[in-house]
Design an enzyme around this catalytic site. Structure first.
Site, mmCIF file in Angstrom:
data_model
loop_
_atom_site.group_PDB
_atom_site.id
_atom_site.type_symbol
_atom_site.label_atom_id
_atom_site.label_comp_id
_atom_site.label_asym_id
_atom_site.label_seq_id
_atom_site.Cartn_x
_atom_site.Cartn_y
_atom_site.Cartn_z
ATOM 1 N N HIS A 153 37.917 0.543 -18.901
ATOM 2 C CA HIS A 153 36.805 1.257 -18.272
ATOM 3 C C HIS A 153 36.808 0.986 -16.773
ATOM 4 C CE1 HIS A 153 34.488 1.137 -22.258
ATOM 5 N NE2 HIS A 153 35.311 0.111 -22.403
ATOM 6 N N TYR A 154 36.076 1.799 -16.001
ATOM 7 C CA TYR A 154 35.634 1.340 -14.692
ATOM 8 C C TYR A 154 34.117 1.185 -14.755
ATOM 9 C CZ TYR A 154 34.658 6.313 -13.379
ATOM 10 O OH TYR A 154 34.222 7.605 -13.319
ATOM 11 N N THR A 155 33.584 0.344 -13.858
ATOM 12 C CA THR A 155 32.159 0.031 -13.924
ATOM 13 C C THR A 155 31.282 1.164 -13.412
ATOM 14 O OG1 THR A 155 32.371 -1.108 -11.797
ATOM 15 C CG2 THR A 155 32.494 -2.458 -13.805
ATOM 16 N N GLU B 231 36.110 -4.022 -18.582
ATOM 17 C CA GLU B 231 35.479 -3.287 -17.482
ATOM 18 C C GLU B 231 36.164 -3.689 -16.177
ATOM 19 O OE1 GLU B 231 33.107 -1.024 -17.151
ATOM 20 O OE2 GLU B 231 32.092 -0.946 -19.100
ATOM 21 N N HIS C 96 38.586 4.798 -21.771
ATOM 22 C CA HIS C 96 37.289 5.135 -22.341
ATOM 23 C C HIS C 96 37.193 6.652 -22.554
ATOM 24 C CE1 HIS C 96 32.627 4.446 -22.098
ATOM 25 N NE2 HIS C 96 33.029 4.723 -23.322
ATOM 26 N N ASP D 35 36.063 7.557 -17.373
ATOM 27 C CA ASP D 35 36.682 6.337 -16.852
ATOM 28 C C ASP D 35 37.858 5.858 -17.712
ATOM 29 O OD1 ASP D 35 34.378 5.872 -18.647
ATOM 30 O OD2 ASP D 35 34.791 3.741 -18.391
#
Length: 254
Positions: free
Chosen positions: A34-36, A99, A141, A151
Site C-alpha cells: 500500500h501507500y499511506t 504500508e 492493494h 495504491d
C-alpha cells in the site's frame, strides 16, 4: 511496552490495537503493498495505531527506510478492507500488509526514495521467505480492490522489486496502436479478456460485457503491470502484457 518482539531484523515495534485472529484457520500466503496517502509518515503511523481509525497494517516503511511493525504477522491486521483474490474474500485473513509512506494523489504522486524501496525489498523478501509466499502473490492493494483503491500507484517501482527477487513481473509490451476493447463492448474477445484476468486472480464476472467492473480491473492491471498508460482500455499492449504474465506462470510451473 511494545507487546511483542519485531519479526524483521532492525524493525521498531509500535503496537496497534486494531487486529484480531485470522479467520477460517487461514495463514498468510499473500503480501499486499500500500501507500499511506497521508501528508506525513508520523500522521500515518499515528492513524494506524489509533483505536478510532479501525485500520492497521503489519508494517509501515518510512521514507528514510525505517521500518515499524504494528501487528504480529500471525495476526489479522485491518489493512485491505473489502476485496478478493483468486475468488477468495477476506483478504486480511490470508495476507500480510505493508504500508509505504507516500502522499500519493494529495501531493501529485511523488517518487519513492531509493532507501525506502531498499527497505521494502528487504522486508518483503524476509516475509516471503518465512511464509513461502509465491512471487505472483505479492500484490498491490489496487489488485485486490479494483475500483476502490489505487495504491501503491503506477509510480511504484514493481520492476525494481522483481529485479531483486520480489513479486512477479514481466517487461510490459510497448504502448502502440491497434485493436482495443473498451467500455460497452460485448462478445467473445471481451469474454476471453475477462477469463485471462480472472485466471491471473482478479475478481470479475466473465460475462462477455465490458462493464465498469471490467474497466476497473483493467485499470488495476495496468497500474501494476503496464503503468505507461492507465486508462482502463484493453489495448494491444495491455492484452499482450497479460499474455506474457500468464505464460511466465505456466513456464515457472512446468
Amino acid at each position: 511496552m511494545s507487546g511483542f518482539a519485531a519479526e524483521h531484523r532492525g524493525a521498531e515495534v509500535r503496537l496497534s490495537p486494531n487486529f484480531g485472529p485470522r479467520r477460517n484457520a487461514m495463514t498468510p500466503d499473500c503480501l499486499i503493498l500500500h501507500y499511506t496517502g497521508m501528508e506525513t509518515g508520523l500522521a500515518a503511523e499515528n492513524w494506524l495505531c489509533a483505536p478510532e481509525s479501525e485500520v492497521s497494517s503489519h508494517y509501515l516503511v518510512h521514507e528514510d527506510g525505517r521500518i515499524v511493525q504494528m501487528v504480529r504477522e500471525s495476526d489479522r491486521a485491518w489493512h485491505a478492507g473489502k476485496g478478493s483474490w483468486k475468488d477468495v474474500p477476506d483478504v486480511n485473513s490470508f495476507s500480510i500488509g505493508i504500508e509505504i509512506v507516500n502522499c500519493g494523489p494529495i501531493a501529485g504522486f511523488p517518487p519513492f526514495p531509493d532507501v525506502q524501496i531498499e527497505a521494502v525489498v528487504a522486508l518483503s523478501r524476509d516475509i516471503c521467505d518465512r511464509w513461502s509466499i509465491a512471487p505472483e502473490r505479492v500484490l498491490a492493494h489496487s489488485d485486490v480492490a479494483p475500483g476502490r483503491k489505487i495504491d501503491p500507484g503506477e509510480r511504484f517501482p514493481w520492476a525494481v522489486l522483481a529485479a531483486n527477487g520480489v513479486g512477479h513481473f514481466v517487461e510490459p509490451a510497448a504502448v502502440r496502436g491497434g485493436r482495443f476493447l473498451a467500455m460497452g463492448e460485448r462478445g467473445q474477445p471481451v469474454e476471453a479478456l475477462q477469463s485471462m484476468l480472472s485466471l491471473y486472480g482478479y475478481g470479475l464476472e466473465i460475462n462477455g460485457f465490458f462493464d465498469q467492473t471490467t474497466r476497473d480491473v483493467v485499470e488495476a492491471f495496468q497500474r501494476h503491470f503496464r503503468p505507461a498508460l492507465v486508462d482502463g482500455v484493453a489495448d494491444q499492449s495491455t492484452i499482450e502484457t497479460l499474455h506474457r504474465l500468464l505464460s511466465a506462470l505456466v513456464s515457472a510451473d512446468s
